[in-house]
Design a protein around this motif. Structure first.
Motif, PDB file in Angstrom:
ATOM      1  N   THR A   1      -6.400  10.176  13.040  1.00  0.00           N
ATOM      2  CA  THR A   1      -7.152   9.226  13.652  1.00  0.00           C
ATOM      3  C   THR A   1      -7.986   8.311  12.792  1.00  0.00           C
ATOM      4  N   ASN A   2      -8.557   7.116  13.352  1.00  0.00           N
ATOM      5  CA  ASN A   2      -9.392   6.519  12.214  1.00  0.00           C
ATOM      6  C   ASN A   2     -10.835   7.283  12.133  1.00  0.00           C
ATOM      7  N   GLU A   3     -11.152   8.130  12.736  1.00  0.00           N
ATOM      8  CA  GLU A   3     -12.263   8.746  12.507  1.00  0.00           C
ATOM      9  C   GLU A   3     -12.272   9.692  11.393  1.00  0.00           C
TER      10      GLU A   3
ATOM     11  N   ARG B   1      -5.950  -0.714  12.864  1.00  0.00           N
ATOM     12  CA  ARG B   1      -5.547  -1.958  13.510  1.00  0.00           C
ATOM     13  C   ARG B   1      -5.589  -1.942  15.084  1.00  0.00           C
ATOM     14  N   ASN B   2      -4.523  -0.839  15.151  1.00  0.00           N
ATOM     15  CA  ASN B   2      -4.279  -0.758  16.420  1.00  0.00           C
ATOM     16  C   ASN B   2      -5.156   0.200  17.482  1.00  0.00           C
ATOM     17  N   GLY B   3      -6.001   0.856  16.929  1.00  0.00           N
ATOM     18  CA  GLY B   3      -6.960   1.521  17.523  1.00  0.00           C
ATOM     19  C   GLY B   3      -6.175   2.905  18.184  1.00  0.00           C
ATOM     20  N   LYS B   4      -4.979   2.980  17.793  1.00  0.00           N
ATOM     21  CA  LYS B   4      -4.111   4.388  18.493  1.00  0.00           C
ATOM     22  C   LYS B   4      -3.998   5.449  17.476  1.00  0.00           C
ATOM     23  N   ASN B   5      -4.354   6.728  18.045  1.00  0.00           N
ATOM     24  CA  ASN B   5      -4.314   7.993  17.053  1.00  0.00           C
ATOM     25  C   ASN B   5      -2.731   8.122  16.873  1.00  0.00           C
ATOM     26  N   LEU B   6      -2.404   8.359  15.579  1.00  0.00           N
ATOM     27  CA  LEU B   6      -0.906   8.901  15.265  1.00  0.00           C
ATOM     28  C   LEU B   6      -0.511  10.440  15.512  1.00  0.00           C
ATOM     29  N   ILE B   7       0.123  10.548  16.471  1.00  0.00           N
ATOM     30  CA  ILE B   7       0.441  11.972  16.825  1.00  0.00           C
ATOM     31  C   ILE B   7       1.855  11.993  16.851  1.00  0.00           C
ATOM     32  N   ASP B   8       2.507  12.785  15.611  1.00  0.00           N
ATOM     33  CA  ASP B   8       3.932  12.971  15.596  1.00  0.00           C
ATOM     34  C   ASP B   8       3.924  14.547  16.220  1.00  0.00           C
ATOM     35  N   VAL B   9       4.685  14.382  17.568  1.00  0.00           N
ATOM     36  CA  VAL B   9       4.708  15.740  18.400  1.00  0.00           C
ATOM     37  C   VAL B   9       5.832  16.702  17.813  1.00  0.00           C
ATOM     38  N   ASP B  10       6.818  15.864  17.370  1.00  0.00           N
ATOM     39  CA  ASP B  10       8.103  16.956  16.942  1.00  0.00           C
ATOM     40  C   ASP B  10       7.517  17.683  15.701  1.00  0.00           C
ATOM     41  N   ALA B  11       6.839  16.829  14.648  1.00  0.00           N
ATOM     42  CA  ALA B  11       6.551  17.647  13.467  1.00  0.00           C
ATOM     43  C   ALA B  11       5.192  18.721  13.700  1.00  0.00           C
ATOM     44  N   ILE B  12       4.555  18.319  14.658  1.00  0.00           N
ATOM     45  CA  ILE B  12       3.514  19.340  14.955  1.00  0.00           C
ATOM     46  C   ILE B  12       4.056  20.365  15.836  1.00  0.00           C
ATOM     47  N   LYS B  13       5.367  20.351  16.660  1.00  0.00           N
ATOM     48  CA  LYS B  13       5.996  21.270  17.296  1.00  0.00           C
ATOM     49  C   LYS B  13       6.623  22.207  16.050  1.00  0.00           C
ATOM     50  N   SER B  14       7.177  21.675  15.284  1.00  0.00           N
ATOM     51  CA  SER B  14       8.011  22.225  14.236  1.00  0.00           C
ATOM     52  C   SER B  14       7.017  23.199  13.195  1.00  0.00           C
ATOM     53  N   PHE B  15       5.798  22.656  13.021  1.00  0.00           N
ATOM     54  CA  PHE B  15       4.805  23.340  12.208  1.00  0.00           C
ATOM     55  C   PHE B  15       4.311  24.504  12.973  1.00  0.00           C
ATOM     56  N   LEU B  16       3.878  24.357  14.238  1.00  0.00           N
ATOM     57  CA  LEU B  16       3.299  25.546  14.978  1.00  0.00           C
ATOM     58  C   LEU B  16       4.393  26.471  15.121  1.00  0.00           C
TER      59      LEU B  16
ATOM     60  N   LEU C   1       0.839  -1.159  -0.043  1.00  0.00           N
ATOM     61  CA  LEU C   1      -0.058   0.034  -0.143  1.00  0.00           C
ATOM     62  C   LEU C   1       0.934   1.331  -0.035  1.00  0.00           C
ATOM     63  N   PRO C   2       0.393   2.572  -0.395  1.00  0.00           N
ATOM     64  CA  PRO C   2       1.070   3.686  -0.637  1.00  0.00           C
ATOM     65  C   PRO C   2       1.146   3.865   1.062  1.00  0.00           C
ATOM     66  N   LYS C   3       2.060   5.069   1.431  1.00  0.00           N
ATOM     67  CA  LYS C   3       2.475   5.203   2.617  1.00  0.00           C
ATOM     68  C   LYS C   3       1.279   5.722   3.305  1.00  0.00           C
ATOM     69  N   ASN C   4       0.454   6.703   2.961  1.00  0.00           N
ATOM     70  CA  ASN C   4      -0.789   7.310   3.669  1.00  0.00           C
ATOM     71  C   ASN C   4      -1.596   6.286   3.812  1.00  0.00           C
ATOM     72  N   ALA C   5      -2.087   5.302   3.045  1.00  0.00           N
ATOM     73  CA  ALA C   5      -2.884   4.229   3.211  1.00  0.00           C
ATOM     74  C   ALA C   5      -2.490   3.148   4.237  1.00  0.00           C
ATOM     75  N   GLN C   6      -0.753   3.170   4.171  1.00  0.00           N
ATOM     76  CA  GLN C   6      -0.351   2.209   5.264  1.00  0.00           C
ATOM     77  C   GLN C   6      -0.718   2.701   6.718  1.00  0.00           C
ATOM     78  N   ILE C   7      -0.507   3.948   6.762  1.00  0.00           N
ATOM     79  CA  ILE C   7      -0.731   4.652   8.231  1.00  0.00           C
ATOM     80  C   ILE C   7      -2.070   4.638   8.269  1.00  0.00           C
ATOM     81  N   GLN C   8      -3.073   4.692   7.486  1.00  0.00           N
ATOM     82  CA  GLN C   8      -4.746   4.550   7.708  1.00  0.00           C
ATOM     83  C   GLN C   8      -4.623   3.277   8.311  1.00  0.00           C
ATOM     84  N   LEU C   9      -4.343   2.266   7.613  1.00  0.00           N
ATOM     85  CA  LEU C   9      -4.562   0.784   8.019  1.00  0.00           C
ATOM     86  C   LEU C   9      -3.885   0.459   9.557  1.00  0.00           C
ATOM     87  N   ASP C  10      -2.600   1.045   9.503  1.00  0.00           N
ATOM     88  CA  ASP C  10      -2.211   0.585  10.895  1.00  0.00           C
ATOM     89  C   ASP C  10      -2.835   1.275  11.987  1.00  0.00           C
ATOM     90  N   VAL C  11      -3.351   2.687  11.897  1.00  0.00           N
ATOM     91  CA  VAL C  11      -4.383   3.253  12.786  1.00  0.00           C
ATOM     92  C   VAL C  11      -5.476   2.365  13.208  1.00  0.00           C
TER      93      VAL C  11
END
Length: 492
Positions: free
Chosen positions: A414-416, A274-289, A262-272
């Protein structure tokens, strides 16, 4: 004569899918509900067709009172041609249980010229199929057709003063392209009539054909067996790949194995998922903000796209901004302020739009939008049409930052969100108490239609109600950005 089995539209449905044709003919009330956007597309086609009649003025209109009753129109067409009428609108013909209605017909001593009007901006393959069927019906009815043309919109036409129909419309002969299709038409008419003579629904599964040339009118009817969180929800996966999985028996995301690439984004979607946990990249969000500076504006535009240019310095289907919402915060903890503008539906809204936007963003600070390309492109178009504002617009553009980035790049997922980074999915995922669902106007396309409808509205109560709906919707778009940013800031 009686009622027909096939028409131009049902023929195209049958070419797309025999099941579609059968359902439309015998199970019409099972059809998916038409959206307001689809209704608007049909109305646009009718309006463009009426306008194109002015290219050939002085004709008689044989449109029937009911679109299901063409018997009288067929008789009147035959009588009109026999009596020598030169120009006919909506001329109706029937041969071998197949109905054809010509938008514009020119009749002279040497034969007929047929003009089919389309509200699109080019000649497509499906239009050639449509035209080929019309030619077959009319020619088989005993008439000589000396030319057949498709009339469509020239999207490079820029209005200057009165509407120039000869510049607005392109008239393109397609006779040499539809004559070779006559045998194909005859074979398919025979095939599709046999389909309609069956006593059961054709057993055809969903597939890529459901989308071409148009989204099937029974799209959801045929997908009742598809569960929530299916392979069709995967982001960035080609349609053919989704159907490859479907046909191999993989339908739910639960059934997707690690062997499937699967493409990268679809694999992230599938992983989230499956495991039911939100993906939160704190360092990337900090850099963006860290690149967003207060004071801060939250900005959103609404536009409409009239097929026929209504204003000088505008083209067909050009996106015309008519509304904006601005929320403003001096700092993270300051009180939220709101500014808004909604043009009156009586003339070109762009001047008042940009003047109010310049005034309301005159304080310093970054300007946050959701999907920067949209707002920036609209501003550049205004600058091109009205160079007087170019310098001020360039300053605004230089201040714009894009809130879509953390979600587009999956810093936060998030899965939502169901694989989407649209604000309509991101907002309820991050801020569940806010939603667009209960708003009368709840998406940009509907906002566009609502504003365009005001140009022909005289009832002051309806105008007031629709304007309030537009203001409420656009205000939520920018308030949503405020709350989404607060959510991102709270992570740190």
């Amino acid at each position: 004569m009686g009622s027909h089995l096939l028409s131009k539209s049902s023929f195209i449905r049958g070419i797309q899918c025999e099941k579609h044709l059968f359902l439309y003919k015998y199970h019409y009330y099972e059809m998916d509900e038409l959206s307001e956007m689809q209704k608007a597309v049909f109305k646009r086609g009718t309006d463009v067709g009426k306008l194109a009649q002015q290219l050939f003025p002085g004709g008689i209109d044989l449109s029937p009172e009911s679109h299901t009753d063409y018997d009288e129109a067929i008789i009147k067409t035959k009588e009109s041609l026999k009596s020598g009428k030169k120009i006919i609108y909506e001329a109706a013909f029937q041969f071998n249980d197949v109905l054809s209605v010509a938008d514009i017909l020119i009749n002279d001593n040497t034969g007929l010229e047929i003009f089919e009007v389309k509200s699109s901006t080019s000649v497509t393959e499906v239009y050639l199929m449509d035209a080929a069927l019309q030619y077959w019906v009319i020619a088989k009815s005993g008439y000589t057709i000396k030319n057949f043309s498709i009339v469509y919109i020239n999207n490079q036409y820029v209005r200057k003063g009165e509407l120039d129909l000869k510049q607005l419309f392109v008239v393109e002969s397609v006779l040499d392209r539809i004559l070779p299709l006559q045998k194909w038409v005859e074979e398919n008419v025979s095939r599709l009539k046999k389909v309609l003579m069956q006593n059961k629904i054709p057993d055809i599964d969903i597939g890529e054909h459901c989308y071409v040339p148009y989204l099937c009118g029974f799209y959801y009817y045929c997908r009742k067996h598809i569960p929530e969180n299916s392979v069709f929800d995967l982001s960035g996966v080609h349609l053919s790949k989704k159907y490859e999985m479907y046909r191999s028996g993989i339908i739910s995301l639960k059934e997707v194995t690690d062997e499937i690439n699967l493409p990268k984004n679809a694999q992230i979607q599938l992983d989230v998922f499956r495991n039911g946990k939100n993906l939160i990249d704190v360092d990337a969000i900090k850099s963006f903000l860290s690149a967003i500076n207060y004071p801060l504006y939250f900005m959103d535009f609404e536009t409409f796209q009239p097929a026929i240019p209504m204003f000088d310095n505008s083209r067909p289907y050009m996106q015309i901004p008519f509304q904006f919402s601005l929320h403003y915060k001096e700092n993270k903890n300051s009180q939220l302020k709101h500014f808004e503008f909604l043009a009156e539906a009586n003339n070109d809204p762009r001047i008042s739009f940009i003047e109010n936007l310049i005034k309301d963003t005159e304080s310093e600070g970054d300007i946050l939008v959701y999907n920067k390309n949209f707002e920036v492109t609209r501003l550049k178009e205004i600058a091109e049409a009205f160079p007087h504002y170019k310098k001020q617009i360039e300053i605004i553009i230089g201040r714009i930052k894009d809130l879509i980035i953390p979600f587009q790049k999956k810093y936060y997922y998030t899965n939502e969100m169901k694989g989407s980074y649209s604000i309509k999915y991101v907002l309820p995922a991050l801020v569940p108490e806010l939603s667009y669902e209960n708003l009368p106007v709840n998406e940009g396309g509907l906002a566009s239609l609502t504003f365009e409808s005001l140009f022909g509205e005289s009832d002051t109560e309806i105008i007031k109600e629709k304007r309030n709906q537009l203001l409420e919707y656009c205000k939520l778009d920018t308030f949503a950005m405020v709350k989404i940013l607060e959510k991102l800031e709270s992570i740190l």
